[in-house]
Design a protein around this motif. Sequence first.
Motif, PDB file in Angstrom:
ATOM      1  N   GLY A 242       6.295   1.876   0.595  1.00  0.00           N
ATOM      2  CA  GLY A 242       5.819   2.097  -0.760  1.00  0.00           C
ATOM      3  C   GLY A 242       4.498   1.401  -1.013  1.00  0.00           C
ATOM      4  N   ALA A 243       4.304   0.904  -2.222  1.00  0.00           N
ATOM      5  CA  ALA A 243       3.025   0.320  -2.624  1.00  0.00           C
ATOM      6  C   ALA A 243       2.988  -1.195  -2.484  1.00  0.00           C
ATOM      7  CB  ALA A 243       2.712   0.713  -4.065  1.00  0.00           C
ATOM      8  N   LYS A 244       3.910  -1.754  -1.701  1.00  0.00           N
ATOM      9  CA  LYS A 244       3.885  -3.211  -1.495  1.00  0.00           C
ATOM     10  C   LYS A 244       2.643  -3.610  -0.718  1.00  0.00           C
ATOM     11  CE  LYS A 244       8.051  -3.225   0.378  1.00  0.00           C
ATOM     12  NZ  LYS A 244       8.589  -1.915   0.006  1.00  0.00           N
ATOM     13  N   PRO A 245       2.120  -4.842  -0.914  1.00  0.00           N
ATOM     14  CA  PRO A 245       0.938  -5.301  -0.163  1.00  0.00           C
ATOM     15  C   PRO A 245       1.196  -5.262   1.339  1.00  0.00           C
ATOM     16  CG  PRO A 245       1.411  -6.781  -1.993  1.00  0.00           C
ATOM     17  CD  PRO A 245       2.585  -5.850  -1.881  1.00  0.00           C
ATOM     18  N   GLY A 246       0.132  -5.031   2.123  1.00  0.00           N
ATOM     19  CA  GLY A 246       0.259  -5.004   3.572  1.00  0.00           C
ATOM     20  C   GLY A 246       0.579  -6.382   4.134  1.00  0.00           C
ATOM     21  N   THR A 247       1.173  -6.423   5.348  1.00  0.00           N
ATOM     22  CA  THR A 247       1.560  -7.695   5.952  1.00  0.00           C
ATOM     23  C   THR A 247       0.368  -8.596   6.225  1.00  0.00           C
ATOM     24  OG1 THR A 247       1.562  -6.565   8.088  1.00  0.00           O
ATOM     25  CG2 THR A 247       3.691  -6.866   7.000  1.00  0.00           C
ATOM     26  N   GLY A 248      -0.806  -8.007   6.477  1.00  0.00           N
ATOM     27  CA  GLY A 248      -1.982  -8.808   6.785  1.00  0.00           C
ATOM     28  C   GLY A 248      -2.780  -9.203   5.557  1.00  0.00           C
ATOM     29  N   GLY A 249      -2.234  -8.922   4.356  1.00  0.00           N
ATOM     30  CA  GLY A 249      -2.920  -9.295   3.130  1.00  0.00           C
ATOM     31  C   GLY A 249      -3.759  -8.191   2.538  1.00  0.00           C
ATOM     32  N   SER A 250      -3.782  -7.012   3.185  1.00  0.00           N
ATOM     33  CA  SER A 250      -4.548  -5.896   2.636  1.00  0.00           C
ATOM     34  C   SER A 250      -3.817  -5.342   1.412  1.00  0.00           C
ATOM     35  CB  SER A 250      -4.712  -4.787   3.681  1.00  0.00           C
ATOM     36  OG  SER A 250      -3.488  -4.113   3.884  1.00  0.00           O
ATOM     37  N   SER A 251      -4.494  -4.456   0.682  1.00  0.00           N
ATOM     38  CA  SER A 251      -3.881  -3.864  -0.507  1.00  0.00           C
ATOM     39  C   SER A 251      -2.887  -2.774  -0.141  1.00  0.00           C
ATOM     40  CB  SER A 251      -4.968  -3.300  -1.426  1.00  0.00           C
ATOM     41  OG  SER A 251      -5.747  -2.337  -0.736  1.00  0.00           O
ATOM     42  N   GLY A 252      -2.660  -2.577   1.164  1.00  0.00           N
ATOM     43  CA  GLY A 252      -1.651  -1.632   1.606  1.00  0.00           C
ATOM     44  C   GLY A 252      -1.971  -0.202   1.255  1.00  0.00           C
ATOM     45  N   LEU A 253      -1.126   0.420   0.456  1.00  0.00           N
ATOM     46  CA  LEU A 253      -1.206   1.842   0.172  1.00  0.00           C
ATOM     47  C   LEU A 253      -2.521   2.234  -0.497  1.00  0.00           C
ATOM     48  CD1 LEU A 253       0.820   4.112   0.723  1.00  0.00           C
ATOM     49  CD2 LEU A 253       1.495   3.978  -1.673  1.00  0.00           C
ATOM     50  N   ASN A 254      -3.010   1.423  -1.433  1.00  0.00           N
ATOM     51  CA  ASN A 254      -4.259   1.748  -2.121  1.00  0.00           C
ATOM     52  C   ASN A 254      -5.431   1.817  -1.150  1.00  0.00           C
ATOM     53  OD1 ASN A 254      -3.065   1.938  -4.639  1.00  0.00           O
ATOM     54  ND2 ASN A 254      -3.434  -0.207  -5.158  1.00  0.00           N
ATOM     55  N   TRP A 255      -5.482   0.858  -0.217  1.00  0.00           N
ATOM     56  CA  TRP A 255      -6.569   0.839   0.773  1.00  0.00           C
ATOM     57  C   TRP A 255      -6.494   2.072   1.656  1.00  0.00           C
ATOM     58  CZ3 TRP A 255      -7.047   0.810   6.089  1.00  0.00           C
ATOM     59  CH2 TRP A 255      -8.308   0.475   6.574  1.00  0.00           C
ATOM     60  N   LEU A 256      -5.287   2.448   2.078  1.00  0.00           N
ATOM     61  CA  LEU A 256      -5.118   3.613   2.942  1.00  0.00           C
ATOM     62  C   LEU A 256      -5.491   4.900   2.209  1.00  0.00           C
ATOM     63  CD1 LEU A 256      -1.744   2.699   4.675  1.00  0.00           C
ATOM     64  CD2 LEU A 256      -4.017   2.675   5.702  1.00  0.00           C
ATOM     65  N   LYS A 257      -5.172   4.962   0.917  1.00  0.00           N
ATOM     66  CA  LYS A 257      -5.517   6.155   0.134  1.00  0.00           C
ATOM     67  C   LYS A 257      -7.028   6.298   0.019  1.00  0.00           C
ATOM     68  CE  LYS A 257      -4.390   9.650  -2.598  1.00  0.00           C
ATOM     69  NZ  LYS A 257      -5.719  10.145  -2.969  1.00  0.00           N
ATOM     70  N   GLN A 258      -7.724   5.209  -0.228  1.00  0.00           N
ATOM     71  CA  GLN A 258      -9.185   5.243  -0.317  1.00  0.00           C
ATOM     72  C   GLN A 258      -9.795   5.694   1.007  1.00  0.00           C
ATOM     73  OE1 GLN A 258     -10.448   1.376  -1.658  1.00  0.00           O
ATOM     74  NE2 GLN A 258      -9.374   1.551  -3.613  1.00  0.00           N
ATOM     75  N   ALA A 259      -9.247   5.181   2.112  1.00  0.00           N
ATOM     76  CA  ALA A 259      -9.756   5.569   3.432  1.00  0.00           C
ATOM     77  C   ALA A 259      -9.518   7.050   3.692  1.00  0.00           C
ATOM     78  CB  ALA A 259      -9.081   4.725   4.518  1.00  0.00           C
ATOM     79  N   ALA A 260      -8.345   7.565   3.297  1.00  0.00           N
ATOM     80  CA  ALA A 260      -8.018   8.970   3.525  1.00  0.00           C
ATOM     81  C   ALA A 260      -8.923   9.909   2.731  1.00  0.00           C
ATOM     82  CB  ALA A 260      -6.551   9.224   3.180  1.00  0.00           C
ATOM     83  N   ASP A 261      -9.425   9.438   1.596  1.00  0.00           N
ATOM     84  CA  ASP A 261     -10.290  10.254   0.744  1.00  0.00           C
ATOM     85  C   ASP A 261     -11.769  10.196   1.144  1.00  0.00           C
ATOM     86  OD1 ASP A 261      -8.132  11.048  -0.758  1.00  0.00           O
ATOM     87  OD2 ASP A 261      -8.414   9.529  -2.312  1.00  0.00           O
ATOM     88  N   GLN A 262     -12.075   9.413   2.145  1.00  0.00           N
ATOM     89  CA  GLN A 262     -13.467   9.205   2.547  1.00  0.00           C
ATOM     90  C   GLN A 262     -13.827  10.127   3.710  1.00  0.00           C
ATOM     91  OE1 GLN A 262     -14.726   5.023   3.278  1.00  0.00           O
ATOM     92  NE2 GLN A 262     -15.383   5.779   5.278  1.00  0.00           N
TER      93      GLN A 262
END
Length: 275
Positions: A242-262
């Motif tokens: 889900g939208a929980k923060p990533g294990t490495g401290g990243s924003s997790g899902l939000n960061w991946l969504k931004q990357a997918a839209d680029q």
Amino acid sequence: MNGAADRPNLTFGPKEEPGTGTPYARYVHLATLHSLQQPRSKVHAEYSFIVTTQVMELLFDLLHYDWTAAQQALREDDLTAALAALARGAHTQDVLVSSWDLLATMTPAEFNAFRSVLGEASGFQSSAFLRLEFLIGNKSERLLQMYEESPAEYELLTAALHGPSLYDDALALLARRGVKVPHEPSTSRHRPDPAVEQAWRTVYTDPAHVELVRLGEALLDLAERVTRWRQRHYASVKRTMGAKPGTGGSSGLNWLKQAADQDVFPELWAVRNEL
């Protein structure tokens, strides 16, 4: 769930001395390969997670091999060899995208059962993946900070940051073939450039540049597969944690969504609006 006593009783392959085993085993370092899966918990899903991520890392290396071969061929004005390398890379990318099938159905309960043993480890920290991102022009000097205590990785990534991207070398070939491209390599992420878009418009509309159209389409094949990878990564993470923060401290899902839209190689996409 962190100690050796907690690990499951799994067989990782034969324990062979160097120089022993079949010629095949020695050639591919089979004993070493099958000894690298070391779960820290008794959760079955962790073993699948380790194997899949290790396979992805090997495919990252193979893809880097393909793309740098294409890059070198472009520098040598060997378009045929460059296209062949990009085609090999496309097959590698297809396998990479499909590799998410091994993790896509992992439930939140299964992932949470071993997530604590990951600590701060995250795929976001993969230097091999970041090197690929730099190679396609998605550069960020800030990301080098996480490798400052790993000199070998830091050196490789610094070289990739400051060196030309694959796209830079493609545009340089266009310039040598008579297409006006006022473009210089950069150490920051490539952003849409109207001049570069005009260069590709010239390529696609001038019959004299029919060979370069093949290059544009091969680069678009690459770009589309990068987007597929990012979208599959996003969907798998969304399903698993889900939208929980990533294990490495990243924003997790939000960061991946931004990357997918680029978009990768954005001018190749934008020029299609007018063709």
